[in-house]
Design a protein around this motif. Structure first.
Motif: not given
Length: 110
Positions: A7, A42, A46, A48
């Motif tokens: 992440a 998150l 962000s 991922l």
């Protein structure tokens, strides 16, 4: 064994973190298999990246340089472009020796 997940928070904090979790077989689980959820918060913005080991593992070679290369190629661009950039950087034109899967998700503000 852990399931690789990376992440990447928004550029303002510009740090990468790994979120390991213990996977269960994806097919034909037995009724006695216990399941557990893993929750990772998150922040908006962000990125991922979920991937199989074939993206970053090479027989007889250390793992860290390939994980670093993965992180170096993650950006906040369109997820499809990020997938192409990451696979080009890590695999090049050489056919992989293992299965490779990569899923990139960008959490956009709403």
């Amino acid at each position: 064994m852990t399931s690789p997940a990376t992440a990447w928070p928004p550029r303002s904090s510009w740090a990468a973190c790994a979120a390991p979790c213990s996977p269960r077989p994806p097919t034909c689980p037995s009724a006695s298999d216990s399941r557990r959820d893993t929750v990772v918060a998150l922040p908006r913005g962000s990125v991922l990246a979920l991937h199989t080991d074939g993206l970053v593992e090479r027989p007889g070679q250390p793992l860290d340089p390939y994980l670093d290369q993965l992180l170096d190629n993650l950006t906040h661009d369109n997820p499809a472009a990020v997938c192409a950039q990451v696979t080009d950087a890590l695999l090049g034109a050489e056919p992989p020796r293992d299965d490779v899967a990569l899923l990139v998700v960008r959490f956009t503000p709403t």
